[in-house]
Design a protein around this motif. Structure first.
Motif, PDB file in Angstrom:
ATOM      1  N   GLY A   1       0.776  -1.225   0.000  1.00 37.71           N
ATOM      2  CA  GLY A   1       0.000   0.000   0.000  1.00 37.71           C
ATOM      3  C   GLY A   1       0.809   1.278   0.000  1.00 37.71           C
ATOM      4  N   ALA A   2       0.591   2.095   1.038  1.00 37.44           N
ATOM      5  CA  ALA A   2       1.212   3.422   1.116  1.00 37.44           C
ATOM      6  C   ALA A   2       2.687   3.367   1.496  1.00 37.44           C
ATOM      7  N   ASN A   3       3.203   2.198   1.781  1.00 39.71           N
ATOM      8  CA  ASN A   3       4.613   2.046   2.126  1.00 39.71           C
ATOM      9  C   ASN A   3       5.470   2.308   0.886  1.00 39.71           C
TER      10      ASN A   3
ATOM     11  N   ASN B   1       5.845  -2.646   7.054  1.00 39.91           N
ATOM     12  CA  ASN B   1       4.477  -2.373   7.462  1.00 39.91           C
ATOM     13  C   ASN B   1       3.506  -2.544   6.291  1.00 39.91           C
ATOM     14  N   THR B   2       2.369  -3.186   6.569  1.00 43.69           N
ATOM     15  CA  THR B   2       1.321  -3.365   5.550  1.00 43.69           C
ATOM     16  C   THR B   2      -0.036  -2.935   6.094  1.00 43.69           C
ATOM     17  N   ASP B   3      -0.033  -1.935   6.944  1.00 48.05           N
ATOM     18  CA  ASP B   3      -1.262  -1.499   7.612  1.00 48.05           C
ATOM     19  C   ASP B   3      -2.010  -0.394   6.883  1.00 48.05           C
ATOM     20  N   HIS B   4      -1.551  -0.023   5.695  1.00 43.05           N
ATOM     21  CA  HIS B   4      -2.188   1.093   4.992  1.00 43.05           C
ATOM     22  C   HIS B   4      -2.489   0.723   3.533  1.00 43.05           C
TER      23      HIS B   4
ATOM     24  N   LEU C   1      -4.248   0.580  -0.105  1.00 39.71           N
ATOM     25  CA  LEU C   1      -4.795   1.667  -0.925  1.00 39.71           C
ATOM     26  C   LEU C   1      -6.020   1.251  -1.716  1.00 39.71           C
TER      27      LEU C   1
ATOM     28  N   ALA D   1      -6.766  -4.680   0.811  1.00 38.77           N
ATOM     29  CA  ALA D   1      -7.228  -4.953   2.168  1.00 38.77           C
ATOM     30  C   ALA D   1      -7.710  -6.392   2.308  1.00 38.77           C
TER      31      ALA D   1
ATOM     32  N   LYS E   1      -4.633  -8.604   2.602  1.00 39.55           N
ATOM     33  CA  LYS E   1      -4.087  -8.478   3.954  1.00 39.55           C
ATOM     34  C   LYS E   1      -4.942  -9.281   4.932  1.00 39.55           C
TER      35      LYS E   1
END
Length: 355
Positions: A133-135, A145-148, A150, A155, A158
């Protein structure tokens, strides 16, 4: 090993089924043959597999069909499962979010429940580079991190990783997630960039490049993906004895669960990719440069060192080699046997993931 391959009529699923049959595995296939793209291409893939490697049972059911899935497991008792069935596509998730809820979440839950009731030696499931995503820290490593995410597609992938972990922890299901990076090659999906771009170039149509063509993508040839899958199959993960609750590694666990990137680790600028494809087709590409689209990740690049350490292999096919093989197939399948795919009007930004 008796292996259930879900999405067996799909791009990666057909290639994986072919390889497993050629190596002497017993394969049971599952696919719902939905109309997200032309089902005739899915039928053609199945014929190709059967003509090349022999027949295999293929069930036309949906992962959302809990009863049908239970009956399949009860009848065949697969020793391993390779889950490649999913609602794919980033942009499609903007207009049809419930398709992702139904297939990627409810359907995956049904599969986990089936593996719980009929224990398997190894569940391998498709994730995606989209989870990063946003990383913007590349090359992407499994510890990042894969918590964001897009897009809802990202999602859902994830969520698959987390769902599989919970079942590994609670019920001891050995599960490995593979984060695919822009898979391409013969028999690819019509909604992905190689087919969209080849179609536009061959028919003299404008080729849409979003973000003004400034994306970079880590392309991974289909044979390299299949090689990784086949090598992983007999290597189910074990609990990481060194996993630290105080400093947890996001890619391993105290459960028999593991995540790996599988990508070429050689990102290519999208304009260079188009030039290479046009050269192989022997035609000029007319570019239409457009703004960045919602849900698009700008650049991707995989670190596949963890996978290489685990199985002694990392993707190695160059883009030049892979695109040449794709173009040969494209010419034979579309330019000789069938009309061009009617997909040129669909938006082609950065190529999407596979699963």
């Amino acid at each position: 090993m008796k292996t259930l391959v879900t999405g067996a009529a799909g791009f990666i699923g057909a290639h994986t089924t072919l390889r497993l049959l050629q190596e002497g595995h017993e394969v049971v296939g599952l696919d719902n043959f939905n109309d997200y793209y032309d089902p005739q291409l899915k039928e053609a893939r199945v014929r190709w597999v059967r003509e090349t490697a022999g027949d295999f049972p293929l069930y036309r059911i949906d992962l959302e069909d809990e009863y049908g899935l239970e009956q399949l497991f009860a009848a065949h008792r697969p020793e391993a499962v390779i889950n490649l069935a999913a609602q794919a596509g980033v942009r499609y998730s903007l207009d049809n979010p419930r398709a992702y809820l139904n297939s990627n979440l409810a359907g995956f839950l049904n599969l986990l429940e089936a593996c719980r009731r009929h224990p398997v030696k190894h569940l391998i499931f498709a994730s995606s580079s989209s989870v990063y995503g946003a990383n913007h820290c590349t090359p992407y490593a499994e510890q990042h991190n894969t918590d964001h995410p897009l897009s809802l597609y990202a999602a859902s992938k994830k969520a698959n990783e987390l769902m599989a972990h919970s079942y590994s922890h609670l019920f001891g299901i050995p599960a490995t997630g593979l984060r695919f990076f822009t898979v391409y090659g013969p028999w690819g999906r019509p909604d992905m960039s190689p087919m969209l771009f080849a179609n536009a170039i061959s028919s003299g149509q404008p080729l849409k490049l979003f973000n003004h063509g400034e994306h970079q993508r880590d392309f991974t040839y289909i044979d390299d993906i299949v090689e990784g899958l086949v090598r992983l199959l007999p290597q189910p993960p074990e609990a990481d004895q060194h996993w630290d609750r105080e400093q947890p590694n996001p890619s391993t666990s105290m459960a028999p669960w593991r995540l790996y990137n599988i990508g070429g680790s050689r990102p290519v600028h999208l304009r260079s990719y188009v030039e290479m494809l046009a050269g192989l087709l022997g035609q000029q590409a007319e570019l239409q440069l457009l703004p960045l689209q919602p849900g698009d990740v700008i650049n991707t690049c995989a670190s596949s060192s963890a996978l290489e350490q685990a199985i002694g292999f990392a993707p190695c096919t160059s883009l030049e080699q892979g695109l040449a093989r794709f173009v040969e197939w494209f010419r034979n399948y579309y330019l000789i046997n069938l009309p061009l795919p009617g997909e040129s009007s669909r938006s082609a930004a950065a190529p999407e993931g596979v699963a």
